[in-house]
Structure formats: structure tokens, C-alpha cells
Design an enzyme around this catalytic site. Structure first.
Site, mmCIF file in Angstrom:
data_model
loop_
_atom_site.group_PDB
_atom_site.id
_atom_site.type_symbol
_atom_site.label_atom_id
_atom_site.label_comp_id
_atom_site.label_asym_id
_atom_site.label_seq_id
_atom_site.Cartn_x
_atom_site.Cartn_y
_atom_site.Cartn_z
ATOM 1 N N LYS A 176 0.941 -1.153 -0.009
ATOM 2 C CA LYS A 176 -0.019 -0.005 0.259
ATOM 3 C C LYS A 176 0.934 1.156 -0.063
ATOM 4 C CE LYS A 176 -2.681 1.998 3.802
ATOM 5 N NZ LYS A 176 -3.697 1.734 4.539
HETATM 6 C C1 R5P Z 1 -2.179 4.935 7.898
HETATM 7 O O1 R5P Z 1 -1.052 4.344 8.251
HETATM 8 C C2 R5P Z 1 -3.259 4.002 8.081
HETATM 9 O O2 R5P Z 1 -2.718 2.676 7.972
HETATM 10 C C3 R5P Z 1 -4.417 4.131 7.123
HETATM 11 O O3 R5P Z 1 -4.941 2.987 6.882
HETATM 12 C C4 R5P Z 1 -3.979 4.494 5.619
HETATM 13 O O4 R5P Z 1 -3.414 5.798 5.723
HETATM 14 C C5 R5P Z 1 -5.247 4.741 4.655
HETATM 15 O O5 R5P Z 1 -5.973 5.535 5.159
HETATM 16 P P1 R5P Z 1 -6.422 7.023 4.480
HETATM 17 O O6 R5P Z 1 -7.117 6.539 3.175
HETATM 18 O O7 R5P Z 1 -6.843 7.711 5.391
HETATM 19 O O8 R5P Z 1 -4.808 7.757 4.286
#
Ligand code: R5P
Length: 266
Positions: free
Chosen positions: A172
Site C-alpha cells: 500500500k
Molecule cells: C495509516 O497508516 C493507516 O494505515 C491508514 O490505513 C492509511 O493511511 C489509509 O487511510 P487513509 O485513506 O485515510 O490515508
């Protein structure tokens, strides 16, 4: 790859499209009761049926998600730091045994490439992959970005590729200019985080740009649950991710969904 690993991966990334809409609600592990997640159960309940996978921590899974829910779980197993401290100093917070006990489909850990704790975080990921591999559990590596780091294709390609080389099954990262380069040089599926809340129209474009440039979907949190219309937002993102709905049509859909809701409430 063994059957269990493949089966879990196919629960996370839908085989029909090769894509996924993960709903990220794990933010509390370092942000505490962040906006929109003050009461995780209330936030998750209306959204979960539209998610292909739910990313969260052990504590929120146990306390705020019904055990009968039919959604694969991506369990965040890294933490131990807060927004007030040094985030890169994370460690593993959940044993593989407990992750299996919770019937998870995957485990997730952040890596901090370029930080002073880079080696610790990368070897932590390698240890997690070694252990998870024993039980056929896929690992999602999250490329964390420090305040003073560039979110450019050069940096994100470096971080994603290292995660994949260490054996992560999915990575991710963030969307960036020349995002195709990040995807092309990463041998495993890449999903994007949504990042901080932006106007819905921009979030729609972000999701479209990411999948049209090779992302295997989104792991989106704040741009869904902090929206005034979270259900309309996740439904729209689903159409973009799984049906390549272009941003103009997606924006129309989003507004149609909002109007339908307003009319039915009258
Ligand atoms: C951050 O490290 C978290 O793992 C979140 O899951 C990630 O950032 C994704 O969430 P957002 O779309 O709010 O950035």
C-alpha cells in the site's frame, strides 16, 4: 504459493476484477480517536457491506465489528508508537497465532524507508513475512511517509520495491505523479491510501487515476469515513475500482446517491 495463501489473497483482491476496495479504519492505532472514528462501530456498520476488505486493529475488530460480518479482515499488526512520538519506531503488536484466531485474511505492517529506523522496520517486515508465510497469511506492507519525505515516484518506487523484495504480497502506498512507474517496478499488487481528507470530487479523481494507472485498488479511510456522505462515497469508489467508471460519471453517481438519500429521508 500454497492454497491457503492464494485463497486468502483472492478474498482480499477480488478475482473477478483483480481489484479491491479496502476500507481503512485502523488510524486510531497511532492517532487515537481521530475525526470520524470516535465511535468505530458506528462508522463501520453502514460501510462494511460495500467493502471488499476491512483494515483495522485487533482492538477495534474485537470491540466494534460483529462476529457474523461477512468481510475479509486485513489486520494491522504494527504499532507501539503515537503521533506524539517517533512513528518509525513501530514494532509488531499482534502474534500470528492471535491473528489466525481472529480468522484474518491478511496482516499489515508499516515500513519507514529512509528513516533513521529503516533497518529495524524492514527487518521487522521480513520477520512478519517469515512467520505469516508459515501459516499461509498474506502480508500487506504499508509504505509510511514521514513529514519531511517526498511522496514522489522515485521514493515510493524505492519503498514499494523493497517491500516486495522482502516478500510482501501486497503493497500500500500513495498516489503520485508518474504513478505508473511505481506500479511497473513493483512485482506485487499495489493499492493506494487515500491520505488526508480532500474534497469528494478530488477523491473520486484520485481513485480513478490510481486504478487507471495500474493500482489494484484502494485502501481508503478518511476520504470515505470523514465525508459528509460516507455511504455514497464508498459506493462511488466501488464503481470506479471495479468498473473503471470515469470521474465525470462517478461524480454524477455520487450526487445521484446523495439526492436519492435526501429524497427517501423526506
Ligand atoms: C495509516 O497508516 C493507516 O494505515 C491508514 O490505513 C492509511 O493511511 C489509509 O487511510 P487513509 O485513506 O485515510 O490515508
Amino acid at each position: 504459493m500454497d492454497w491457503g495463501m492464494k485463497n486468502r489473497l483472492s478474498r482480499i483482491i477480488r478475482p473477478e476484477t483483480g481489484r479491491t476496495v479496502m476500507l481503512a479504519v485502523d488510524h486510531g492505532y497511532f492517532l487515537g480517536p481521530t475525526s470520524g472514528l470516535e465511535d468505530p462501530a458506528k462508522t463501520i456498520e453502514p460501510l462494511v457491506k460495500y467493502a471488499d476488505c476491512l483494515m483495522l486493529t485487533r482492538g477495534v475488530l474485537r470491540s466494534s465489528v460483529d462476529t457474523s460480518v461477512d468481510v475479509p479482515i486485513m489486520l494491522r499488526v504494527s504499532g507501539g508508537t503515537s503521533v506524539l512520538g517517533n512513528l518509525a519506531d513501530e514494532g509488531t503488536t499482534v502474534s500470528i497465532r492471535d491473528a489466525i484466531r481472529m480468522n484474518v485474511s491478511g496482516v499489515a505492517m508499516s515500513i519507514f524507508v529512509g528513516s533513521e529506523l529503516e533497518r529495524k522496520s524492514l527487518l521487522g517486515l521480513a520477520d512478519l513475512i517469515n512467520e505469516a508465510q508459515e501459516y499461509g497469511i498474506p502480508v500487506l506492507a504499508v509504505t509510511a511517509v514521514g513529514k519531511d519525505m517526498n511522496r514522489d515516484a522515485r521514493y515510493l518506487s524505492l519503498a514499494c520495491r523493497i517491500a516486495a523484495e522482502l516478500g510482501a504480497h501486497v503493497v500500500k502506498t500513495y498516489y503520485c505523479e508518474d504513478f505508473e512507474k511505481v506500479v511497473k517496478t513493483c512485482p506485487v499488487p499495489v493499492v493506494i491510501a487515500g491520505g488526508k481528507k480532500i474534497p469528494e470530487r478530488e477523491a473520486v479523481e484520485l481513485a480513478y487515476n490510481a486504478v487507471s494507472r495500474g493500482a489494484a485498488g484502494v485502501d481508503m479511510g478518511r476520504n470515505i469515513f470523514q465525508s459528509e456522505h460516507p455511504v455514497a462515497m464508498i459506493k462511488t469508489v466501488r464503481e470506479i475500482v471495479h468498473k473503471d467508471l470515469d470521474p465525470v460519471k462517478a461524480w454524477d453517481l455520487f450526487n445521484t446517491l446523495i439526492n436519492e438519500k435526501a429524497t427517501s429521508a423526506k
